[in-house]
Design a protein around this motif. Structure first.
Motif, PDB file in Angstrom:
ATOM      1  N   ALA A  31       0.665  -1.309   0.065  1.00  0.00           N
ATOM      2  CA  ALA A  31       0.265  -0.267  -0.223  1.00  0.00           C
ATOM      3  C   ALA A  31       1.219   1.045   0.247  1.00  0.00           C
ATOM      4  O   ALA A  31       0.765   2.977  -0.442  1.00  0.00           O
ATOM      5  N   GLU A  32       1.978   1.292   0.657  1.00  0.00           N
ATOM      6  CA  GLU A  32       2.662   2.332   0.808  1.00  0.00           C
ATOM      7  C   GLU A  32       3.371   2.761   0.064  1.00  0.00           C
ATOM      8  O   GLU A  32       3.558   3.653  -1.032  1.00  0.00           O
ATOM      9  N   ILE A  33       4.115   1.717  -1.302  1.00  0.00           N
ATOM     10  CA  ILE A  33       5.032   1.818  -2.424  1.00  0.00           C
ATOM     11  C   ILE A  33       3.757   2.202  -3.527  1.00  0.00           C
ATOM     12  O   ILE A  33       4.199   2.600  -4.244  1.00  0.00           O
ATOM     13  N   LEU A  34       2.458   1.870  -3.206  1.00  0.00           N
ATOM     14  CA  LEU A  34       1.176   2.190  -4.370  1.00  0.00           C
ATOM     15  C   LEU A  34       1.054   3.371  -4.750  1.00  0.00           C
ATOM     16  O   LEU A  34       0.949   4.236  -4.986  1.00  0.00           O
ATOM     17  N   SER A  35       0.972   3.555  -2.795  1.00  0.00           N
ATOM     18  CA  SER A  35       0.551   4.955  -2.618  1.00  0.00           C
ATOM     19  C   SER A  35       1.346   6.051  -4.344  1.00  0.00           C
ATOM     20  O   SER A  35       1.422   7.718  -3.310  1.00  0.00           O
ATOM     21  N   LEU A  36       2.697   5.446  -3.936  1.00  0.00           N
ATOM     22  CA  LEU A  36       3.620   6.612  -4.454  1.00  0.00           C
ATOM     23  C   LEU A  36       4.192   5.387  -6.609  1.00  0.00           C
ATOM     24  O   LEU A  36       4.738   6.872  -7.007  1.00  0.00           O
ATOM     25  N   ARG A  37       3.193   5.331  -6.714  1.00  0.00           N
ATOM     26  CA  ARG A  37       2.810   4.681  -8.298  1.00  0.00           C
ATOM     27  C   ARG A  37       3.120   6.284  -9.279  1.00  0.00           C
ATOM     28  O   ARG A  37       2.619   7.338  -8.871  1.00  0.00           O
ATOM     29  N   GLY A  38       3.850   6.335  -9.989  1.00  0.00           N
ATOM     30  CA  GLY A  38       3.927   6.839 -10.482  1.00  0.00           C
ATOM     31  C   GLY A  38       4.863   8.370 -10.658  1.00  0.00           C
ATOM     32  O   GLY A  38       4.954   9.487 -11.155  1.00  0.00           O
ATOM     33  N   ARG A  39       5.416   9.020  -9.818  1.00  0.00           N
ATOM     34  CA  ARG A  39       6.490   9.380  -9.405  1.00  0.00           C
ATOM     35  C   ARG A  39       7.548   8.280  -9.284  1.00  0.00           C
ATOM     36  O   ARG A  39       7.446   7.716  -9.131  1.00  0.00           O
ATOM     37  N   PRO A  40       8.841   9.279  -9.203  1.00  0.00           N
ATOM     38  CA  PRO A  40      10.124   8.724  -8.698  1.00  0.00           C
ATOM     39  C   PRO A  40      10.421   8.260  -7.504  1.00  0.00           C
ATOM     40  O   PRO A  40       9.638   8.911  -6.450  1.00  0.00           O
ATOM     41  N   ILE A  41      11.021   6.791  -7.108  1.00  0.00           N
ATOM     42  CA  ILE A  41      11.479   6.323  -6.104  1.00  0.00           C
ATOM     43  C   ILE A  41      12.082   6.071  -5.366  1.00  0.00           C
ATOM     44  O   ILE A  41      13.560   5.499  -6.130  1.00  0.00           O
ATOM     45  N   ASP A  42      12.704   6.337  -3.869  1.00  0.00           N
ATOM     46  CA  ASP A  42      14.023   6.025  -3.719  1.00  0.00           C
ATOM     47  C   ASP A  42      13.356   4.881  -2.406  1.00  0.00           C
ATOM     48  O   ASP A  42      12.527   4.657  -1.607  1.00  0.00           O
ATOM     49  N   ILE A  43      14.313   3.579  -2.254  1.00  0.00           N
ATOM     50  CA  ILE A  43      13.980   3.048  -0.503  1.00  0.00           C
ATOM     51  C   ILE A  43      15.308   2.750  -0.400  1.00  0.00           C
ATOM     52  O   ILE A  43      16.006   2.337  -0.883  1.00  0.00           O
ATOM     53  N   ASP A  44      14.706   2.283   1.206  1.00  0.00           N
ATOM     54  CA  ASP A  44      16.022   3.077   2.137  1.00  0.00           C
ATOM     55  C   ASP A  44      15.824   1.478   2.600  1.00  0.00           C
ATOM     56  O   ASP A  44      14.589   1.585   3.357  1.00  0.00           O
ATOM     57  N   ALA A  45      16.446   0.394   2.013  1.00  0.00           N
ATOM     58  CA  ALA A  45      17.181  -1.124   3.275  1.00  0.00           C
ATOM     59  C   ALA A  45      17.460  -0.845   4.116  1.00  0.00           C
ATOM     60  O   ALA A  45      18.078  -2.591   4.256  1.00  0.00           O
TER      61      ALA A  45
END
Length: 77
Positions: A31-45
Motif C-alpha cells: 500500500a505504501e509503495i502503491l501510494s507513490l506510483r507514477g513518481r520517482p521512488i527511493d527505497i532505504d533498506a
C-alpha cells in the motif's frame, strides 16, 4: 498491523523500511509503495534484518513496475 515504513518526515518519494519485513508487513508495504506510483521512488533498506518472501515479491514487483514506467531513480540504500 506492523509498521513497515518510517513515520518520520522524509524526502518525497523515499520509503524507509524497518528491520523485519514478514508476512504481516507485505500488505502495508504494498500500500505504501502503491501510494507513490507514477513518481520517482527511493527505497532505504538499510535497517532491514529479515525479509520474507511476500515482501521480497512486493519489492521486486515495484521495481518492475517503476522500470516499465521509466520513473526509477535506481537508488536503493
Amino acid at each position: 498491523m506492523p509498521e513497515v515504513v518510517s513515520k518520520k518526515p522524509v524526502a518525497a518519494g523515499l520509503v524507509e523500511l524497518h528491520g523485519v519485513l514478514d508476512l504481516k508487513a507485505a500488505a502495508p508495504l504494498a500500500a505504501e509503495i502503491l501510494s507513490l506510483r507514477g513518481r520517482p521512488i527511493d527505497i532505504d533498506a538499510s535497517h532491514v534484518e529479515r525479509l520474507g518472501g511476500q515482501c521480497l515479491q512486493v519489492l521486486l514487483s515495484a521495481a518492475k513496475t517503476w522500470k516499465a514506467a521509466k520513473t526509477v531513480r535506481r537508488q536503493i540504500i
